[in-house]
Design a protein around this motif. Structure first.
Motif, PDB file in Angstrom:
ATOM      1  N   THR A 222       2.199   0.831   3.335  1.00 28.76           N
ATOM      2  CA  THR A 222       0.815   0.585   3.755  1.00 28.76           C
ATOM      3  C   THR A 222       0.491   1.193   5.113  1.00 28.76           C
ATOM      4  O   THR A 222      -0.661   1.175   5.530  1.00 28.76           O
ATOM      5  CB  THR A 222       0.537  -0.924   3.808  1.00 28.76           C
ATOM      6  OG1 THR A 222       1.431  -1.540   4.749  1.00 28.76           O
ATOM      7  CG2 THR A 222       0.736  -1.569   2.440  1.00 28.76           C
ATOM      8  N   PHE A 223       1.512   1.716   5.826  1.00 29.41           N
ATOM      9  CA  PHE A 223       1.298   2.239   7.177  1.00 29.41           C
ATOM     10  C   PHE A 223       1.983   3.592   7.304  1.00 29.41           C
ATOM     11  O   PHE A 223       3.151   3.748   6.945  1.00 29.41           O
ATOM     12  CB  PHE A 223       1.864   1.263   8.213  1.00 29.41           C
ATOM     13  CG  PHE A 223       1.721   1.744   9.645  1.00 29.41           C
ATOM     14  CD1 PHE A 223       0.607   1.406  10.400  1.00 29.41           C
ATOM     15  CD2 PHE A 223       2.702   2.533  10.228  1.00 29.41           C
ATOM     16  CE1 PHE A 223       0.481   1.850  11.715  1.00 29.41           C
ATOM     17  CE2 PHE A 223       2.576   2.979  11.535  1.00 29.41           C
ATOM     18  CZ  PHE A 223       1.462   2.633  12.277  1.00 29.41           C
ATOM     19  N   LEU A 245      -1.382   3.108   0.822  1.00 26.88           N
ATOM     20  CA  LEU A 245      -1.654   3.206   2.264  1.00 26.88           C
ATOM     21  C   LEU A 245      -2.962   2.521   2.633  1.00 26.88           C
ATOM     22  O   LEU A 245      -3.988   2.703   1.969  1.00 26.88           O
ATOM     23  CB  LEU A 245      -1.720   4.670   2.689  1.00 26.88           C
ATOM     24  CG  LEU A 245      -0.414   5.376   3.032  1.00 26.88           C
ATOM     25  CD1 LEU A 245      -0.702   6.791   3.497  1.00 26.88           C
ATOM     26  CD2 LEU A 245       0.364   4.623   4.090  1.00 26.88           C
ATOM     27  N   GLY A 246      -2.905   1.746   3.737  1.00 27.67           N
ATOM     28  CA  GLY A 246      -4.107   1.130   4.271  1.00 27.67           C
ATOM     29  C   GLY A 246      -4.502   1.727   5.604  1.00 27.67           C
ATOM     30  O   GLY A 246      -5.678   1.854   5.930  1.00 27.67           O
ATOM     31  N   VAL A 247      -3.484   2.120   6.415  1.00 27.87           N
ATOM     32  CA  VAL A 247      -3.710   2.707   7.733  1.00 27.87           C
ATOM     33  C   VAL A 247      -2.893   3.988   7.841  1.00 27.87           C
ATOM     34  O   VAL A 247      -1.700   4.003   7.512  1.00 27.87           O
ATOM     35  CB  VAL A 247      -3.301   1.724   8.854  1.00 27.87           C
ATOM     36  CG1 VAL A 247      -3.440   2.390  10.217  1.00 27.87           C
ATOM     37  CG2 VAL A 247      -4.131   0.456   8.788  1.00 27.87           C
ATOM     38  N   ALA A 248      -3.536   5.066   8.292  1.00 31.45           N
ATOM     39  CA  ALA A 248      -2.846   6.345   8.447  1.00 31.45           C
ATOM     40  C   ALA A 248      -3.374   7.054   9.688  1.00 31.45           C
ATOM     41  O   ALA A 248      -4.573   7.053   9.956  1.00 31.45           O
ATOM     42  CB  ALA A 248      -3.042   7.224   7.215  1.00 31.45           C
ATOM     43  N   HIS A 270      -6.683   2.745  -1.256  1.00 33.67           N
ATOM     44  CA  HIS A 270      -6.732   1.506  -0.483  1.00 33.67           C
ATOM     45  C   HIS A 270      -6.876   1.761   1.017  1.00 33.67           C
ATOM     46  O   HIS A 270      -6.802   0.831   1.811  1.00 33.67           O
ATOM     47  CB  HIS A 270      -5.467   0.680  -0.735  1.00 33.67           C
ATOM     48  CG  HIS A 270      -5.272   0.301  -2.168  1.00 33.67           C
ATOM     49  ND1 HIS A 270      -5.959  -0.731  -2.765  1.00 33.67           N
ATOM     50  CD2 HIS A 270      -4.481   0.840  -3.138  1.00 33.67           C
ATOM     51  CE1 HIS A 270      -5.591  -0.837  -4.033  1.00 33.67           C
ATOM     52  NE2 HIS A 270      -4.702   0.110  -4.284  1.00 33.67           N
ATOM     53  N   LEU A 271      -7.089   3.002   1.392  1.00 36.42           N
ATOM     54  CA  LEU A 271      -7.169   3.380   2.803  1.00 36.42           C
ATOM     55  C   LEU A 271      -8.399   2.763   3.459  1.00 36.42           C
ATOM     56  O   LEU A 271      -9.517   2.870   2.955  1.00 36.42           O
ATOM     57  CB  LEU A 271      -7.222   4.897   2.918  1.00 36.42           C
ATOM     58  CG  LEU A 271      -6.844   5.528   4.255  1.00 36.42           C
ATOM     59  CD1 LEU A 271      -5.398   5.221   4.600  1.00 36.42           C
ATOM     60  CD2 LEU A 271      -7.044   7.038   4.183  1.00 36.42           C
ATOM     61  N   THR A 272      -8.184   2.096   4.608  1.00 34.22           N
ATOM     62  CA  THR A 272      -9.294   1.504   5.361  1.00 34.22           C
ATOM     63  C   THR A 272      -9.424   2.078   6.763  1.00 34.22           C
ATOM     64  O   THR A 272     -10.460   1.908   7.406  1.00 34.22           O
ATOM     65  CB  THR A 272      -9.110  -0.021   5.471  1.00 34.22           C
ATOM     66  OG1 THR A 272      -7.868  -0.301   6.143  1.00 34.22           O
ATOM     67  CG2 THR A 272      -9.115  -0.672   4.097  1.00 34.22           C
ATOM     68  N   HIS A 273      -8.370   2.753   7.271  1.00 29.71           N
ATOM     69  CA  HIS A 273      -8.412   3.285   8.644  1.00 29.71           C
ATOM     70  C   HIS A 273      -7.665   4.608   8.672  1.00 29.71           C
ATOM     71  O   HIS A 273      -6.487   4.674   8.341  1.00 29.71           O
ATOM     72  CB  HIS A 273      -7.766   2.285   9.611  1.00 29.71           C
ATOM     73  CG  HIS A 273      -7.933   2.663  11.053  1.00 29.71           C
ATOM     74  ND1 HIS A 273      -8.990   2.201  11.830  1.00 29.71           N
ATOM     75  CD2 HIS A 273      -7.204   3.457  11.872  1.00 29.71           C
ATOM     76  CE1 HIS A 273      -8.881   2.686  13.055  1.00 29.71           C
ATOM     77  NE2 HIS A 273      -7.811   3.454  13.100  1.00 29.71           N
TER      78      HIS A 273
END
Length: 348
Positions: A222-223, A245-248, A270-273
């Motif tokens: 996720t990171f 991944l949520g944050v990259a 699922h990326l949010t940032h």
């Protein structure tokens, strides 16, 4: 322990591939430059970010993708074996602060009997640091088992390479069943990573200046932090790879082209940032300037006017209202962004 230098401390010298110079300085050295070198050894310091922004403006060789040598751009490097590309730079005014820093650091090191910056790299390659060997024996053992047979004990951005898991498109990925987090900060000798981590949740490889490609099969990750990987030009997006991944952070990844960024966003649903400050797409300008003067001609040289891509940064958010994209310096340096894109694996 008292009397023992902490690993990674600002007093420990290391070669920074992004700034193209040695940073860190012995605590016994005093003066403005030694103090600056100690601050530059901390990648999260304001001074490092300031010079990193200048370094991100260095052009790349269109044929090899290698980052330009700042010293060569100012006529101060003639090494045939230089790890950086010897290409001309048209933005010398913007690069001047970095060139002045390199001059000061090189003069300081020569005055201290350390020799030229490249000679110190060759020496480090020939004689690995004993402390590193004693504190990270497992890491060196893993490197020795690398399929490429490379040794990464030195800090050269080009002379030493470690290829974990085989060459691109070659052998199978290294598999770690129970690995949940992997962090490697400023590993300049790492040129590629091919990894299979079914339980991997976080991957951080910031400031790995020699990293050229990444092939990670981690369906639960996720990171992802790849900030400062100036030579990174390929990231495999196979089915199940980084899909959660949520944050990259892809800040200062200058060689990741616009089509890849769009493919990356489409792949990571699922990326949010997403931090793309200093990346290739974020560095593009706005619409073509058609403003005319009283004489009816375009201001400046029309051949130097940049065009905006039809699929710019705003297109990355199409259909993704919850995706936050960091693209400006103010957004990149904001505490909220630093908290989201920084991985802290320290115990306690």
């Amino acid at each position: 322990k008292p009397g023992r230098e902490r690993r990674g401390a600002p007093t420990r010298e290391r070669f920074d591939a992004l700034l193209q110079c040695w940073v860190g300085c012995d605590a016994r050295d005093e003066g403005a430059l030694p103090n600056l070198l100690r601050r530059l050894a901390e990648p999260r310091s304001a001074d490092y970010r300031r010079f990193a922004k200048v370094a991100s403006a260095l052009p790349a060789d269109r044929r090899t993708g290698a980052v330009a040598c700042c010293r060569f751009a100012f006529g101060r490097c003639s090494r045939a074996g230089c790890a950086y590309a010897h290409v001309a730079a048209s933005n010398k005014k913007k690069l001047r602060p970095l060139a002045d820093l390199l001059d000061d650091v090189d003069d300081f090191r020569r005055g201290g009997g350390r020799g030229d910056w490249w000679a110190a790299l060759d020496l480090a390659a020939a004689a690995p640091d004993d402390d590193n060997n004693s504190e990270s024996g497992d890491d060196h053992a893993l490197v020795s088992r690398s399929p490429s047979g490379s040794d990464v004990s030195g800090s050269s951005p080009g002379s030493l390479r470690a290829d974990f898991g085989g060459r691109r498109g070659g052998e199978k990925r290294l598999r770690f069943e129970n690995l949940e987090a992997l962090e490697g900060d400023a590993c300049a000798g790492l040129s590629g990573l091919s990894l299979d981590g079914p339980r991997l949740l976080a991957l951080a490889l910031p400031r790995c200046g020699g990293l050229e490609y990444l092939d990670v099969l981690a369906p639960r990750c996720t990171f992802l932090d790849l900030s400062g990987c100036a030579r990174l030009s390929a990231v495999a997006l196979d089915r199940g790879a980084l899909s959660a991944l949520g944050v990259a952070s892809l800040a200062h990844c200058q060689l990741l082209a616009e089509p890849f960024l769009h493919k990356f966003v489409d792949h990571c649903r699922h990326l949010t940032h997403l931090d793309v400050y200093g990346a290739a797409l974020a560095g593009q300008s706005g619409h073509r300037d058609t403003k005319k003067s009283k004489a009816g001609t375009l201001h400046g040289d029309p051949t130097r006017v940049k065009h905006k891509s039809k699929a710019g940064l705003e297109k990355l958010k199409a259909g993704r209202p919850h995706l936050q994209i960091v693209k400006t310096r103010k957004e990149h340096e904001a505490p909220a962004n630093a908290m989201r894109t920084t991985l802290d694996l320290r115990l306690g």
